[in-house]
Design a protein around this motif. Sequence first.
Motif, PDB file in Angstrom:
ATOM      1  N   THR A  69     -25.731  31.547 -61.736  1.00 27.61           N
ATOM      2  CA  THR A  69     -25.319  30.187 -61.359  1.00 27.61           C
ATOM      3  C   THR A  69     -23.840  29.933 -61.562  1.00 27.61           C
ATOM      4  O   THR A  69     -23.326  28.910 -61.106  1.00 27.61           O
ATOM      5  CB  THR A  69     -26.092  29.159 -62.189  1.00 27.61           C
ATOM      6  OG1 THR A  69     -25.703  29.284 -63.579  1.00 27.61           O
ATOM      7  CG2 THR A  69     -27.592  29.356 -62.062  1.00 27.61           C
TER       8      THR A  69
ATOM      9  N   TRP B  74     -26.920  23.837 -59.842  1.00 26.93           N
ATOM     10  CA  TRP B  74     -26.995  23.757 -58.383  1.00 26.93           C
ATOM     11  C   TRP B  74     -28.229  22.978 -57.944  1.00 26.93           C
ATOM     12  O   TRP B  74     -29.279  23.047 -58.580  1.00 26.93           O
ATOM     13  CB  TRP B  74     -27.057  25.162 -57.780  1.00 26.93           C
ATOM     14  CG  TRP B  74     -25.811  25.955 -58.016  1.00 26.93           C
ATOM     15  CD1 TRP B  74     -25.535  26.740 -59.086  1.00 26.93           C
ATOM     16  CD2 TRP B  74     -24.665  26.011 -57.164  1.00 26.93           C
ATOM     17  NE1 TRP B  74     -24.276  27.301 -58.965  1.00 26.93           N
ATOM     18  CE2 TRP B  74     -23.715  26.863 -57.794  1.00 26.93           C
ATOM     19  CE3 TRP B  74     -24.343  25.437 -55.934  1.00 26.93           C
ATOM     20  CZ2 TRP B  74     -22.483  27.156 -57.228  1.00 26.93           C
ATOM     21  CZ3 TRP B  74     -23.114  25.730 -55.365  1.00 26.93           C
ATOM     22  CH2 TRP B  74     -22.197  26.566 -55.999  1.00 26.93           C
TER      23      TRP B  74
ATOM     24  N   GLY C 127     -29.151  26.213 -53.595  1.00 21.69           N
ATOM     25  CA  GLY C 127     -27.782  26.613 -53.872  1.00 21.69           C
ATOM     26  C   GLY C 127     -27.722  27.587 -55.047  1.00 21.69           C
ATOM     27  O   GLY C 127     -28.660  27.671 -55.843  1.00 21.69           O
ATOM     28  N   PRO C 128     -26.634  28.352 -55.133  1.00 21.60           N
ATOM     29  CA  PRO C 128     -25.543  28.402 -54.151  1.00 21.60           C
ATOM     30  C   PRO C 128     -25.944  29.165 -52.890  1.00 21.60           C
ATOM     31  O   PRO C 128     -26.776  30.066 -52.941  1.00 21.60           O
ATOM     32  CB  PRO C 128     -24.439  29.140 -54.900  1.00 21.60           C
ATOM     33  CG  PRO C 128     -25.177  30.027 -55.864  1.00 21.60           C
ATOM     34  CD  PRO C 128     -26.390  29.247 -56.278  1.00 21.60           C
TER      35      PRO C 128
ATOM     36  N   THR D 226     -20.987  31.234 -50.626  1.00 20.27           N
ATOM     37  CA  THR D 226     -20.311  31.050 -51.897  1.00 20.27           C
ATOM     38  C   THR D 226     -20.363  32.328 -52.724  1.00 20.27           C
ATOM     39  O   THR D 226     -19.373  32.726 -53.344  1.00 20.27           O
ATOM     40  CB  THR D 226     -20.953  29.890 -52.678  1.00 20.27           C
ATOM     41  OG1 THR D 226     -20.794  28.681 -51.927  1.00 20.27           O
ATOM     42  CG2 THR D 226     -20.292  29.717 -54.036  1.00 20.27           C
TER      43      THR D 226
ATOM     44  N   ALA E 284     -16.294  25.141 -56.462  1.00 19.48           N
ATOM     45  CA  ALA E 284     -17.638  24.577 -56.335  1.00 19.48           C
ATOM     46  C   ALA E 284     -17.511  23.092 -56.049  1.00 19.48           C
ATOM     47  O   ALA E 284     -16.619  22.413 -56.593  1.00 19.48           O
ATOM     48  CB  ALA E 284     -18.435  24.795 -57.618  1.00 19.48           C
TER      49      ALA E 284
ATOM     50  N   VAL F 174     -18.921  19.698 -56.744  1.00 17.33           N
ATOM     51  CA  VAL F 174     -19.782  19.112 -57.770  1.00 17.33           C
ATOM     52  C   VAL F 174     -19.806  17.594 -57.605  1.00 17.33           C
ATOM     53  O   VAL F 174     -18.753  16.957 -57.510  1.00 17.33           O
ATOM     54  CB  VAL F 174     -19.278  19.475 -59.184  1.00 17.33           C
ATOM     55  CG1 VAL F 174     -20.196  18.863 -60.246  1.00 17.33           C
ATOM     56  CG2 VAL F 174     -19.214  20.998 -59.346  1.00 17.33           C
TER      57      VAL F 174
ATOM     58  N   ARG G 297     -24.244  17.903 -60.327  1.00 13.66           N
ATOM     59  CA  ARG G 297     -24.872  19.009 -59.622  1.00 13.66           C
ATOM     60  C   ARG G 297     -23.952  19.557 -58.529  1.00 13.66           C
ATOM     61  O   ARG G 297     -23.260  18.801 -57.834  1.00 13.66           O
ATOM     62  CB  ARG G 297     -26.215  18.584 -59.022  1.00 13.66           C
ATOM     63  CG  ARG G 297     -27.153  17.940 -60.039  1.00 13.66           C
ATOM     64  CD  ARG G 297     -28.583  17.990 -59.591  1.00 13.66           C
ATOM     65  NE  ARG G 297     -29.115  19.353 -59.665  1.00 13.66           N
ATOM     66  CZ  ARG G 297     -30.300  19.713 -59.198  1.00 13.66           C
ATOM     67  NH1 ARG G 297     -31.058  18.813 -58.563  1.00 13.66           N
ATOM     68  NH2 ARG G 297     -30.736  20.947 -59.313  1.00 13.66           N
ATOM     69  N   ALA G 298     -23.951  20.866 -58.412  1.00 14.32           N
ATOM     70  CA  ALA G 298     -23.139  21.538 -57.390  1.00 14.32           C
ATOM     71  C   ALA G 298     -23.924  21.580 -56.087  1.00 14.32           C
ATOM     72  O   ALA G 298     -25.123  21.899 -56.073  1.00 14.32           O
ATOM     73  CB  ALA G 298     -22.785  22.942 -57.832  1.00 14.32           C
TER      74      ALA G 298
ATOM     75  N   ALA H 127     -25.334  24.043 -49.717  1.00 17.91           N
ATOM     76  CA  ALA H 127     -26.761  24.288 -49.867  1.00 17.91           C
ATOM     77  C   ALA H 127     -27.497  23.497 -48.780  1.00 17.91           C
ATOM     78  O   ALA H 127     -27.052  22.413 -48.374  1.00 17.91           O
ATOM     79  CB  ALA H 127     -27.217  23.852 -51.252  1.00 17.91           C
TER      80      ALA H 127
END
Length: 364
Positions: free
Chosen positions: A217, A222, A226-227, A231, A255, A257, A263-264, A287
């Motif tokens: 991660t 995520w 995701g990812p 990425t 990333a 976020v 959360r990414a 994502a």
Amino acid sequence: MGGDQVEEAVAGCVAALRPAVDRDWKEVKAAGLEWTCHDTAVHVADDLVAYAANLAARAQTGYVPFALTLDDGTDNTGLLHVVEATGALLAAAVRTAAPGVRGFHPYPFGSADRVGFAAMGVAEVLLHTHDMTRALGLAYEPPAELAESVLTWLFPHVQPGPAPWPTLLWATGRGELPGRAPVTRWRWRNNLVVPAERVTLTGIRPAAADDLRLGGTGGFDWIDGGPYEGTREACSHLMKAYEAGAHRPEFGVFALVRPEDGRAVGGIGFHGAPDEEGRVEIGYDLAVGARGNGYATEALRTLTAWALAREDVDQVSLTIEHDNAPSQGVATRAGFTRATVEEERVAQNEHDLDAGLLLYVRRS
């Protein structure tokens, strides 16, 4: 890199210096410094508690305005106790800070997150323990894993060497490394963070990129899905550049976020540093669950504006598949225009642009 590493570094420092507590540290100058060993130990403790305070208080424009002062008559044993206590404070601040929290630190982008403060604390301890033990004639070498962590979190611009500890000493002007010129000026580098409207572009450090390319991660939370594969692939290219000594962190991978929940949702980044004509290329992905919300447009617009504000960037480009209408829409909404037929021809002939891709550009 976190509280455990801070405590490990501090424990190693105290263990290394304890055999010399009966020496007069005020009479011995630390190796390579203008400070005495006493001054250097106070400096380490002062940095540890200052980092803890800035992170805990989320300082924005400067250090929290206080200074560490020892009681009169504090001996070397007491000073080591202060180092232990301030290290514990930083470890606690790191453990209790949320992932996205940042506090003030001047180098190089004005702030650091909890990982950055932990890494800076570890770096201060390792390097200045080296300076003091060398002056006092004591043996000291920290665990290789600690030195490697400092390099991958704070020295993304430094090519890895044959061993982490000699490489860190060389990178900070404290030693030699075969085949590399001596270092006379240096700075560590916290990651770049660029705020947008609903997402924050958070620079991915080599340590996190290595984890991401291997299926992890990267330390980000995520959303489902995701990812995305782009990425991970971008992080793989980042690591190749880092390992070759060609990585420029400000032209790396970020990333996306969401500050609202931490959360990414995706990634965005450069394909490398600007060329001699000031051209850079950006790639991005989201994502699946984050698509259709305008995150990519927002991130692309923000990163492009950041790049074009620099003196070394005159043009930002995108390459997009012919049948990828959503990505073409992102490019258009972010202010990019389709390159001319001649520009695409030149890109194909001189810059290896795949004939199956469309070229979009935005200039300063």
